[in-house]
Design a protein around this motif. Sequence first.
Motif, PDB file in Angstrom:
ATOM      1  N   HIS A 118     -38.621  20.708  20.325  1.00  0.00           N
ATOM      2  CA  HIS A 118     -37.583  20.755  19.252  1.00  0.00           C
ATOM      3  C   HIS A 118     -36.144  21.219  19.998  1.00  0.00           C
ATOM      4  O   HIS A 118     -36.234  21.888  20.718  1.00  0.00           O
ATOM      5  N   ARG A 119     -35.137  20.917  19.274  1.00  0.00           N
ATOM      6  CA  ARG A 119     -33.877  21.183  19.687  1.00  0.00           C
ATOM      7  C   ARG A 119     -33.664  22.674  20.033  1.00  0.00           C
ATOM      8  O   ARG A 119     -33.068  23.253  20.894  1.00  0.00           O
ATOM      9  N   ARG A 120     -34.199  23.741  19.035  1.00  0.00           N
ATOM     10  CA  ARG A 120     -34.021  25.019  19.013  1.00  0.00           C
ATOM     11  C   ARG A 120     -34.561  25.492  20.446  1.00  0.00           C
ATOM     12  O   ARG A 120     -34.025  26.324  21.119  1.00  0.00           O
TER      13      ARG A 120
ATOM     14  N   GLU B 242     -32.378  15.706  18.666  1.00  0.00           N
ATOM     15  CA  GLU B 242     -33.103  16.725  17.813  1.00  0.00           C
ATOM     16  C   GLU B 242     -34.165  17.183  18.516  1.00  0.00           C
ATOM     17  O   GLU B 242     -34.869  18.130  18.245  1.00  0.00           O
TER      18      GLU B 242
ATOM     19  N   ASP C  48     -32.386  24.599  23.264  1.00  0.00           N
ATOM     20  CA  ASP C  48     -31.165  25.413  23.351  1.00  0.00           C
ATOM     21  C   ASP C  48     -31.230  26.818  24.119  1.00  0.00           C
ATOM     22  O   ASP C  48     -30.360  27.061  24.726  1.00  0.00           O
ATOM     23  N   LEU C  49     -32.343  27.103  23.678  1.00  0.00           N
ATOM     24  CA  LEU C  49     -32.641  28.561  23.934  1.00  0.00           C
ATOM     25  C   LEU C  49     -33.103  28.482  25.845  1.00  0.00           C
ATOM     26  O   LEU C  49     -32.659  29.237  26.350  1.00  0.00           O
TER      27      LEU C  49
ATOM     28  N   ASP D  98     -42.901  23.284  17.218  1.00  0.00           N
ATOM     29  CA  ASP D  98     -41.684  23.237  17.866  1.00  0.00           C
ATOM     30  C   ASP D  98     -41.812  22.889  19.567  1.00  0.00           C
ATOM     31  O   ASP D  98     -40.882  22.658  19.991  1.00  0.00           O
TER      32      ASP D  98
END
Length: 314
Positions: free
Chosen positions: A166-168, A93, A171-172, A121
């Motif tokens: 952060h994972r977000r 995460e 991912d991007l 983030d």
Amino acid sequence: MTGSKKVDVSVVIPVYNEEESLPALFERLFPVMEGLGKNWEVVFINDGSKDRSLGLLLECVEKYPGKVKVVDFNGNFGQHMAIIAGFSASRGEVIVTMDADLQNPPEEIPRLLEQIEKGHDVVGTIRKFRQDPIFRKIASKIVNFITNKITGLNLHDYGCMLRAYHRRIVDLINECPESTTFIPALAQKFAVNPVEIEVKHSERVQGKSKYSLFRLIRLNFDLITSFSMAPLQAVTMLGIIVAGLSLLFSIFLLIRRLVVGPEAEGLFTLMTINFFLLGITMFCIGITGEYIGRIHQEIRRRPRFIINKVYGDE
Ligand code: UDP
Ligand code: MG
């Protein structure tokens, strides 16, 4: 840990000929991870090491089953590509990146995680009392300043790789197919609520820096060209200014010819001006070429890195 179990924290570490540093790294990193009280994993990327690094990493896979993965590259693709591959292989995460040479103390990881828990983030870092050769510290100051001006990002220390995402964000980054990049800058682009904290920094005790002067320059070109077109616009502006000045000078010479008569002297002045303009022209072609070379690299669509094998992945 099974494939379905949630991972809280992944640590991604690129490794290139670090056999001297790895034992000390393991000794300090794993107690920190065990002490977090979370599900963790460590993803090492072997970036084409020619020493015993891979062997040492594989011993770790055995020792911490399900917790340590090793992505083994088929050659040296560079630190940033290694981190990209590590991002793809990680499931946490929160993802922390750091160097293998212990210049970034693993003991700082909990402080980074605290910032993520507070809702940031991207946790950037600034090296407090940076322990590197003086020439690198000065060069970094200049590069940080210029890069901030040119890219409009606002980072205080581009070079410190002890960072948390952060994972977000990861991912991007995983969705970006670019073949040259600079991770901290890319993450900063995607960040909504970034923060920068000071972290300790140590001298490299074992082994040598993997960056020669030439490689450092290339890396900084990557950074600037990947995140800004300002150098190209500067070239255009420079062209306009030089053309304007030349026009004024021609008008002056024309009037002078009518008033005073033809000019014959001044051969060396002419040569100096010519060399100067030639220098500017070559510089501008070089800048344009930097971008064209990168377009060329992108359209060839060769793989950005090649993975031999991933160890420790169930
Ligand atoms: N590294 C890598 N591939 C490379 C160069 C470096 O994976 O082509 C790794 C290296 O093993 C280390 C980290 O990137 O873990 C930072 O490298 P180094 O300490 O040499 O850089 P410096 O601290 O001098 O900027
Ligand atoms: Mg280092």
